[in-house]
Write an enzyme that holds these catalytic residues in place. Structure first.
Site, PDB file in Angstrom:
ATOM      1  N   GLY A   4      24.501  45.824  22.700  1.00  0.00           N
ATOM      2  CA  GLY A   4      25.564  45.518  21.691  1.00  0.00           C
ATOM      3  C   GLY A   4      26.160  44.108  22.087  1.00  0.00           C
ATOM      4  N   ARG A  11      26.211  28.710  24.670  1.00  0.00           N
ATOM      5  CA  ARG A  11      26.592  27.332  24.464  1.00  0.00           C
ATOM      6  C   ARG A  11      26.525  26.681  26.096  1.00  0.00           C
ATOM      7  NH1 ARG A  11      31.769  24.846  25.451  1.00  0.00           N
ATOM      8  NH2 ARG A  11      32.096  22.893  24.540  1.00  0.00           N
ATOM      9  N   VAL A  45      23.043  26.459  27.308  1.00  0.00           N
ATOM     10  CA  VAL A  45      21.900  25.337  26.572  1.00  0.00           C
ATOM     11  C   VAL A  45      22.332  24.150  26.870  1.00  0.00           C
ATOM     12  CG1 VAL A  45      21.585  24.319  24.222  1.00  0.00           C
ATOM     13  CG2 VAL A  45      21.456  26.842  24.458  1.00  0.00           C
ATOM     14  N   ARG A  62      17.968  46.395  19.430  1.00  0.00           N
ATOM     15  CA  ARG A  62      17.300  47.254  20.480  1.00  0.00           C
ATOM     16  C   ARG A  62      15.692  47.384  20.261  1.00  0.00           C
ATOM     17  NH1 ARG A  62      21.676  49.305  23.000  1.00  0.00           N
ATOM     18  NH2 ARG A  62      23.658  49.243  21.531  1.00  0.00           N
ATOM     19  N   SER A  63      15.215  47.147  21.187  1.00  0.00           N
ATOM     20  CA  SER A  63      13.838  46.979  21.156  1.00  0.00           C
ATOM     21  C   SER A  63      12.861  48.311  21.815  1.00  0.00           C
ATOM     22  CB  SER A  63      13.048  45.684  21.723  1.00  0.00           C
ATOM     23  OG  SER A  63      11.860  45.457  21.548  1.00  0.00           O
ATOM     24  N   GLY A  77      24.479  44.161  28.409  1.00  0.00           N
ATOM     25  CA  GLY A  77      24.891  45.081  29.183  1.00  0.00           C
ATOM     26  C   GLY A  77      23.833  45.720  30.337  1.00  0.00           C
ATOM     27  N   ASP A  78      24.173  46.857  30.629  1.00  0.00           N
ATOM     28  CA  ASP A  78      23.377  47.463  31.837  1.00  0.00           C
ATOM     29  C   ASP A  78      21.995  47.760  31.317  1.00  0.00           C
ATOM     30  OD1 ASP A  78      23.580  49.150  34.428  1.00  0.00           O
ATOM     31  OD2 ASP A  78      22.442  50.340  32.772  1.00  0.00           O
ATOM     32  N   THR A 100      29.021  42.511  27.775  1.00  0.00           N
ATOM     33  CA  THR A 100      29.311  43.933  27.430  1.00  0.00           C
ATOM     34  C   THR A 100      30.994  44.053  27.121  1.00  0.00           C
ATOM     35  OG1 THR A 100      29.581  46.046  27.517  1.00  0.00           O
ATOM     36  CG2 THR A 100      28.754  45.067  29.373  1.00  0.00           C
ATOM     37  N   ASP A 123      32.308  46.708  27.658  1.00  0.00           N
ATOM     38  CA  ASP A 123      32.674  48.027  28.368  1.00  0.00           C
ATOM     39  C   ASP A 123      33.118  47.886  29.686  1.00  0.00           C
ATOM     40  OD1 ASP A 123      32.229  49.436  25.860  1.00  0.00           O
ATOM     41  OD2 ASP A 123      30.113  50.024  26.888  1.00  0.00           O
ATOM     42  N   ASP A 127      31.533  47.809  32.449  1.00  0.00           N
ATOM     43  CA  ASP A 127      30.904  48.914  32.888  1.00  0.00           C
ATOM     44  C   ASP A 127      29.713  48.629  34.179  1.00  0.00           C
ATOM     45  OD1 ASP A 127      29.035  48.284  31.266  1.00  0.00           O
ATOM     46  OD2 ASP A 127      28.635  50.244  30.444  1.00  0.00           O
ATOM     47  N   ARG A 175      31.791  54.880  26.932  1.00  0.00           N
ATOM     48  CA  ARG A 175      31.248  56.112  27.185  1.00  0.00           C
ATOM     49  C   ARG A 175      31.226  56.715  28.575  1.00  0.00           C
ATOM     50  NH1 ARG A 175      28.489  56.976  22.210  1.00  0.00           N
ATOM     51  NH2 ARG A 175      27.883  54.982  21.344  1.00  0.00           N
ATOM     52  N   GLY A 200      51.231  49.944  27.024  1.00  0.00           N
ATOM     53  CA  GLY A 200      52.683  51.089  27.498  1.00  0.00           C
ATOM     54  C   GLY A 200      52.208  52.398  26.858  1.00  0.00           C
ATOM     55  N   ILE A 248      35.894  47.302  15.456  1.00  0.00           N
ATOM     56  CA  ILE A 248      36.634  46.280  15.554  1.00  0.00           C
ATOM     57  C   ILE A 248      36.601  45.752  16.884  1.00  0.00           C
ATOM     58  CG2 ILE A 248      38.038  46.575  13.285  1.00  0.00           C
ATOM     59  CD1 ILE A 248      40.394  47.318  15.159  1.00  0.00           C
ATOM     60  N   ARG A 271      34.474  45.158  19.043  1.00  0.00           N
ATOM     61  CA  ARG A 271      33.449  44.412  19.468  1.00  0.00           C
ATOM     62  C   ARG A 271      33.407  42.801  19.135  1.00  0.00           C
ATOM     63  NH1 ARG A 271      28.290  47.150  19.533  1.00  0.00           N
ATOM     64  NH2 ARG A 271      28.546  48.532  21.052  1.00  0.00           N
TER      65      ARG A 271
END
Lengths: 320, 320, 320, 320
Positions: free
Chosen positions: A11, A21, A24, A72-73, A102-103, A125, A127, A129, A171, A185, A251, A253
């Site tokens: 993700g 940036r 590179v 995703r692969s 991510g993980d 990520t 998350d 996590d 998740r 709050g 939104i 992400r």
């Protein structure tokens, strides 16, 4: 090391472009050639690889998403796919990789490192996590995006004296809910790491109403062990208060990364290319306090994290 | 007229507070006493009425929601409830009302006017579904809120080369979808006023992909005659492209009003109190072009509107 | 300790309200009475003091500025003024104070502590110029506000291929310039801690132009030892490139605080009331890495800070 | 007409890219070839001209500035320069131009039209100073940018109980000040079209203070016949109230365009290419009420405008 590659995987998260940036420009500054790999491991297997220069990463610092795209692969899940990826890197003469994800993406990097590729993992990520780092790239932006939504919802929630359950991403890790809950709050914060106590929520709703509170915001991570629909219905039934649902979704992400995420991404990515240039083994780069740190990649991914109980307690105290 | 009241009713919309401020300060400037009625018709029946002064409306101009709060009122649906409301106004000596709300709220105002109360209706709804006015208070803010969400979603959608269906508010009127669609560069716009042509959407998706488009945004009003879930599944099935859903929900109702909504609200509300002060009959205040206009309340609510076909065509041409 | 007070002093900063909220609710949670002191030391001397409850701090978490207001106090500079302040606290039975402000305000707190008042100092300033803490409350918001301005200016700067010098706040400490510079992709960052090297700036401008760069952003802290006017004129003269100036000014002080500033403020303020409740001596509360820390107040104010040379170097490398 | 060109000229404004997109895609839809001219009239003379296709204008709708860049051109001021421009168009076979810019840029277009080029002028300027159209492209965005700054400044201004003079753009036309003033709740609005009445301002400041107002915002257009510095000093001297200055400058020119500016730009630009395709003479395209209108180019530029006195009066009434 003379030639390195950069890819983003899994993700996307705000700040990935800032990391690209810095990787590179940092690599070029340190005297290395740098290649961009399109669409993560999928593009790596397919050889979607092209050299990048200083201008390739102009005007991307402030952009959400990733200019290298991500995917995703399935193929990379297999040993065969990984070998193919390794061969592709060899044919380009690329010895090391900066992998931002991510993980799952970093685990992919670990697999690849076993085939002899040096991999620098960066936590990209929203998350938050990953146990080995205090914060991940994109988390701060995501929390601020949620805050902005909470602010809008509070306006309308107050006008109607209603309860609103806001479902946010997360998740397994409730950090977006926890941080946005405290800083927004929210009256109640529900995270996957802690069970749902319906009685406690109802009590707080009723007490709030009796004290004249105009609104009641519940922030709930998606991974919580009760559906948002069921929660809202149960609360309505028990308290008699109108209860609405908002699912924030994708939104969270996107969006231009915050200063903090750009800084985090820039510092981590530069450290990653420094490590590659110095001939380091595969590492996971993270932040601890205000220091950029790095761990052996496999070790980093074995670490366990827990949510910050002090933050949860504080949120509870302050949302009386 | 010497004493007037202000109330907000139905779903809240950004700019209602700007309208309240202008009604209160305008009325005082014109020499009238002005009372705020809490929670719409419900508060009117219950006598939740208190005098307002210049400071009552300080620092509210920029706030979403409504400081007078709003509620749905079953009781006001009955003749008895309306009589009760009329009596309550009499006991306060209030002769005229400024009512800020959507179609249902203005119809409530029309009912009340038949009991001898002079009512000035202001179009306060994000839906832009009132035929007698070009724009309603809150519509511009809502469209800009959707644009900001579209911008976030486009970041992540581009990174994944995926299609995203964004569901926005609008049960009978697709204007939020239409305006946010054109200005957000959505590939497809679906509104309740027009049927869904699945083949056309699929064709556009496939053509876009073939031309190398990185993302595909479909903006769909909630009132469209096919569920968002079903739409997404059908598109995925037919095109084989990953298709995600985002339901924006209540964030569209809140937020600090745009300059345009504040201006619209201020001008309309001042016109309403001027009309009351001049002893006018019940009217609906709106905008036509750049002019504040007003119509006999009953006539205004009988008008029929259609969506702007030129805007739809233009959106279609520009989103090639 | 049974009764404490809270005040804000000096220039306001975003997050002060979050700190007030956490101090008030935290104190009540810990069983103490809490009083709000209006307009800083000036209000303290004048006895502008009133008890606060849970509702006093409702709906302020997201607001910029300070609901307790702030002021500079000449009178408090004198021993007499400080004695008067001490007496006022005694007459209210207030034993400890939470003081939120910058260097000068905390020094005022130190003076007061010498008269026997326990003082907890919180770093409330956008300048990030307090050595004892990694970050101050308001700094993150301010940097993000600058980023947003940089983004706007870059649009117009690119369209005209011009150089823009953006002057940001920071008299002695260049952190706003440094952090906004790195994360905003500024070509040059000028801070008071480092001298201005006109030749280096011109070189970068000319090299950038030769490489086809469309814009050139220079971010300069106000405390730099060359006026912005003079700098712009010198650059224009030497490079022949059109050079414009933007002085951001007070917009950097306001705005809804970021998640990070709200979190920082909440955690620090709660720690401060905990310390008071535990009967601690006067302390300065700060953050080190991700940990809330505290030091003896006098010691904290004696610490010396330097700018982060690594961040400056990184900014330089990345803005090639 | 078979081949047309598009250029942006003068100061850039948010929405210019939306106009370019609509002109390019609209022209292609209508069967014409379309060329982008870089850097306004300067690029036209130099032949910086290249054909654009549908993808040339992808992902620019939401961007501030102009992808075609803009420049001032001394050379084009001369008959010789204009002839050179005409020849360049001939050598590309371009018969008509869409020119997006302010008054000076459209006058340049008028000059060019006298050499036999058909010119469609679009009002691209934040200043809203073109008499023939109710609104210009960029004005709405600019007013909202000012509102956002006002909101920040109000936070800090309230905390200190101070007066702030905010200088906004507008040399001859005070519309940005007027609209941002009314919608931002400024206590005083100063525009070039009306003289400065120091006594009235002081009276309002003192009355406000006596009524307990925490802040006092004065919005002043840059073209007002008294320097902002002098004004602030005079007010401070006369009222004894602390008075600060903020000059907003170039941040008003940038930023992602609002929905309204994107809509305005899209509609106007499409109308312009329609007119070219139909073989129309040179026209200026504008908006009147909610209708896109067009006038003979020379006539349009001769029209005189005045500020909206009703808006000024309303601002005055509402800011009591």
């Amino acid at each position: 090391m003379k030639k390195i590659g950069v890819l983003t995987s899994g993700g996307d998260s705000p700040g990935m472009n800032a990391a690209i940036r810095a990787a590179v420009r940092g690599a070029i500054y340190l005297g290395m050639d740098v290649y961009g790999i399109d669409k993560g491991y999928e593009g790596l297997i397919d050889g979607d690889i092209s050299q990048m220069n200083i201008s390739s990463v102009s005007d991307i610092l402030h952009k959400g998403g990733t200019i290298l795209r991500t995917a995703r692969s399935e193929r990379f899940m297999t040993i065969e796919g990984q070998k193919r990826a390794k061969q592709m890197l060899e044919s380009f003469g690329i010895e090391g990789l900066v992998i931002i994800g991510g993980d799952g993406s970093l685990r992919g990097g670990l697999d690849l490192s076993k085939h002899g590729v040096t991999v620098m993992g960066l936590p990209g990520t929203i998350d938050n996590d990953l146990a080995y780092t205090d914060y991940t790239i994109g988390f701060d932006t995501s929390v601020n995006t949620v805050l902005s939504a909470v602010s809008n919802i509070r306006d309308t929630s107050s006008s109607h004296e209603r309860t609103t359950v806001i479902e946010v991403m997360g998740r397994h890790c409730g950090d977006i809910a926890l941080y946005a809950g405290l800083t927004g709050g929210a009256e109640t914060i529900l995270i996957p790491e802690v069970g749902v106590d319906i009685n406690a929520i109802c009590r707080k709703m009723v007490q709030g109403r009796n004290r004249g509170k105009l609104h009641n915001i519940i922030i709930k991570a998606e991974g919580v062990d009760m559906s948002t629909q069921e929660l809202a219905e149960t609360l309505k039934e028990r308290t008699g208060m109108e209860t609405k649902i908002v699912v924030l979704g994708y939104i969270q992400r996107g969006g231009s990364p915050t200063a903090r995420d750009r800084m985090l991404a820039s510092r981590m990515a530069y450290k990653a290319v420094e490590l590659l240039q110095e001939g380091s083994e595969s590492r996971a780069v993270g932040i601890n306090g205000d220091e950029i740190v790095h761990y052996e990649l496999g070790d980093a991914l074995k670490m366990k994290r827990d949510y910050d109980k002090q933050v949860m307690e504080l949120a509870d105290i302050l949302s009386i």
